[in-house]
Motif scaffolding. Sequence first.
Motif, PDB file in Angstrom:
ATOM      1  N   ASP A 131      53.282  29.513  36.625  1.00  0.00           N
ATOM      2  CA  ASP A 131      51.864  29.525  36.271  1.00  0.00           C
ATOM      3  C   ASP A 131      51.136  30.669  36.969  1.00  0.00           C
ATOM      4  O   ASP A 131      51.737  31.457  37.723  1.00  0.00           O
ATOM      5  CB  ASP A 131      51.204  28.167  36.558  1.00  0.00           C
ATOM      6  CG  ASP A 131      51.081  27.859  38.058  1.00  0.00           C
ATOM      7  OD1 ASP A 131      51.097  28.785  38.882  1.00  0.00           O
ATOM      8  OD2 ASP A 131      50.958  26.671  38.403  1.00  0.00           O
ATOM      9  N   THR A 132      49.846  30.771  36.698  1.00  0.00           N
ATOM     10  CA  THR A 132      49.055  31.888  37.213  1.00  0.00           C
ATOM     11  C   THR A 132      48.898  31.866  38.729  1.00  0.00           C
ATOM     12  O   THR A 132      48.501  32.867  39.326  1.00  0.00           O
ATOM     13  CB  THR A 132      47.666  31.886  36.559  1.00  0.00           C
ATOM     14  OG1 THR A 132      47.104  30.563  36.616  1.00  0.00           O
ATOM     15  CG2 THR A 132      47.748  32.329  35.105  1.00  0.00           C
ATOM     16  N   SER A 133      49.205  30.735  39.362  1.00  0.00           N
ATOM     17  CA  SER A 133      49.138  30.683  40.823  1.00  0.00           C
ATOM     18  C   SER A 133      50.482  30.998  41.469  1.00  0.00           C
ATOM     19  O   SER A 133      50.589  31.048  42.693  1.00  0.00           O
ATOM     20  CB  SER A 133      48.675  29.285  41.273  1.00  0.00           C
ATOM     21  OG  SER A 133      49.673  28.318  41.003  1.00  0.00           O
ATOM     22  N   ASN A 159      50.330  35.052  27.489  1.00  0.00           N
ATOM     23  CA  ASN A 159      49.607  36.204  28.029  1.00  0.00           C
ATOM     24  C   ASN A 159      50.230  36.624  29.349  1.00  0.00           C
ATOM     25  O   ASN A 159      51.009  35.877  29.942  1.00  0.00           O
ATOM     26  CB  ASN A 159      48.132  35.856  28.280  1.00  0.00           C
ATOM     27  CG  ASN A 159      47.384  35.435  27.038  1.00  0.00           C
ATOM     28  OD1 ASN A 159      46.714  34.411  27.026  1.00  0.00           O
ATOM     29  ND2 ASN A 159      47.474  36.208  25.979  1.00  0.00           N
ATOM     30  N   THR A 160      49.852  37.792  29.815  1.00  0.00           N
ATOM     31  CA  THR A 160      50.208  38.171  31.173  1.00  0.00           C
ATOM     32  C   THR A 160      49.243  37.468  32.128  1.00  0.00           C
ATOM     33  O   THR A 160      48.184  36.973  31.717  1.00  0.00           O
ATOM     34  CB  THR A 160      50.098  39.685  31.380  1.00  0.00           C
ATOM     35  OG1 THR A 160      48.718  40.081  31.238  1.00  0.00           O
ATOM     36  CG2 THR A 160      50.949  40.443  30.363  1.00  0.00           C
ATOM     37  N   ARG A 161      49.610  37.426  33.377  1.00  0.00           N
ATOM     38  CA  ARG A 161      48.750  36.777  34.367  1.00  0.00           C
ATOM     39  C   ARG A 161      47.384  37.443  34.418  1.00  0.00           C
ATOM     40  O   ARG A 161      46.347  36.763  34.451  1.00  0.00           O
ATOM     41  CB  ARG A 161      49.411  36.831  35.749  1.00  0.00           C
ATOM     42  CG  ARG A 161      48.598  36.142  36.843  1.00  0.00           C
ATOM     43  CD  ARG A 161      49.297  36.206  38.197  1.00  0.00           C
ATOM     44  NE  ARG A 161      48.551  35.494  39.214  1.00  0.00           N
ATOM     45  CZ  ARG A 161      47.527  36.017  39.888  1.00  0.00           C
ATOM     46  NH1 ARG A 161      47.149  37.282  39.650  1.00  0.00           N
ATOM     47  NH2 ARG A 161      46.886  35.293  40.804  1.00  0.00           N
ATOM     48  N   SER A 162      47.343  38.775  34.425  1.00  0.00           N
ATOM     49  CA  SER A 162      46.058  39.480  34.535  1.00  0.00           C
ATOM     50  C   SER A 162      45.182  39.232  33.309  1.00  0.00           C
ATOM     51  O   SER A 162      43.958  39.112  33.431  1.00  0.00           O
ATOM     52  CB  SER A 162      46.288  40.984  34.726  1.00  0.00           C
ATOM     53  OG  SER A 162      46.999  41.533  33.628  1.00  0.00           O
ATOM     54  N   ILE A 196      45.048  36.512  31.243  1.00  0.00           N
ATOM     55  CA  ILE A 196      44.443  35.187  31.199  1.00  0.00           C
ATOM     56  C   ILE A 196      43.556  34.933  32.413  1.00  0.00           C
ATOM     57  O   ILE A 196      42.525  34.244  32.319  1.00  0.00           O
ATOM     58  CB  ILE A 196      45.518  34.088  31.060  1.00  0.00           C
ATOM     59  CG1 ILE A 196      44.867  32.749  30.713  1.00  0.00           C
ATOM     60  CG2 ILE A 196      46.362  33.979  32.324  1.00  0.00           C
ATOM     61  CD1 ILE A 196      44.128  32.747  29.392  1.00  0.00           C
ATOM     62  N   MET A 197      43.896  35.518  33.571  1.00  0.00           N
ATOM     63  CA  MET A 197      43.062  35.346  34.757  1.00  0.00           C
ATOM     64  C   MET A 197      41.676  35.935  34.530  1.00  0.00           C
ATOM     65  O   MET A 197      40.670  35.384  34.989  1.00  0.00           O
ATOM     66  CB  MET A 197      43.722  35.997  35.979  1.00  0.00           C
ATOM     67  CG  MET A 197      44.914  35.223  36.534  1.00  0.00           C
ATOM     68  SD  MET A 197      44.431  33.643  37.294  1.00  0.00           S
ATOM     69  CE  MET A 197      43.536  34.210  38.728  1.00  0.00           C
ATOM     70  N   PRO A 219      45.510  26.290  36.686  1.00  0.00           N
ATOM     71  CA  PRO A 219      46.502  27.343  36.442  1.00  0.00           C
ATOM     72  C   PRO A 219      47.094  27.245  35.029  1.00  0.00           C
ATOM     73  O   PRO A 219      47.375  26.143  34.547  1.00  0.00           O
ATOM     74  CB  PRO A 219      47.569  27.082  37.510  1.00  0.00           C
ATOM     75  CG  PRO A 219      46.850  26.330  38.581  1.00  0.00           C
ATOM     76  CD  PRO A 219      45.862  25.470  37.862  1.00  0.00           C
ATOM     77  N   LEU A 223      52.659  30.559  32.008  1.00  0.00           N
ATOM     78  CA  LEU A 223      52.872  31.809  31.283  1.00  0.00           C
ATOM     79  C   LEU A 223      54.190  31.752  30.518  1.00  0.00           C
ATOM     80  O   LEU A 223      55.262  31.693  31.105  1.00  0.00           O
ATOM     81  CB  LEU A 223      52.864  32.984  32.266  1.00  0.00           C
ATOM     82  CG  LEU A 223      51.612  33.063  33.172  1.00  0.00           C
ATOM     83  CD1 LEU A 223      51.753  34.195  34.181  1.00  0.00           C
ATOM     84  CD2 LEU A 223      50.354  33.243  32.332  1.00  0.00           C
TER      85      LEU A 223
END
Length: 207
Positions: A71-73, A127-130, A132-133, A144, A147
Amino acid sequence: MSYRSVLKARAEREERAREIHRADTRRRRVRVAVWLVAVVAVVGAVTAMMLSSRPESSSDVRRAPDFSLVDTSGATHTLAQHRGENVLLYFSEGAGCQACLMQMAAIEKDQDAYAAEDVTVLPVVMNTRSQIMHDMRLNGVTTPFLLDDGTVSEAYDTLGKGMHAGLPGHSFVLIDEEGTQRWYGEYPSMWLDPVQLLEQVRDHLGD
């Protein structure tokens, strides 16, 4: 001018008047035909949009496919790790889809209600992390996002259900504490009322 000439001139004027009338009639008919074609096209387009935006729901029961996603975290999630709790997977187009982020923000506001049902909500995006963040920050979303490279979205049959063939639609998958898929809901309108979403969760967990 002779009487014959007067009659001829009158006949010519009458013939010209009839030609003008016939031309006007043809033009009116063409305009009506064009209008009717336009109306039919609009009605067809609206009907197609209504049909394509109808939600789909399935209560078919199956063993939910396992997965492993970061996940994004930076945390890794597998379905097996969540055994013993109910899981609601939320697939969406993610970044660039304002309604998708608004949906997740609405779910966060009801997190106590999901906790009461022992439901963990896991949003999944391709999506990429950047990417969606950025949208998460804009919408104040803190949950979070998992991905996905498309493998999990495909396994849960969510690809191509929205506006883009290679992306998930607006899909929810409810999995019970034993790892069994209990409900699938697809919402092409890109929104499901949060109250209705909770009703679906409670109804299908109560089966």
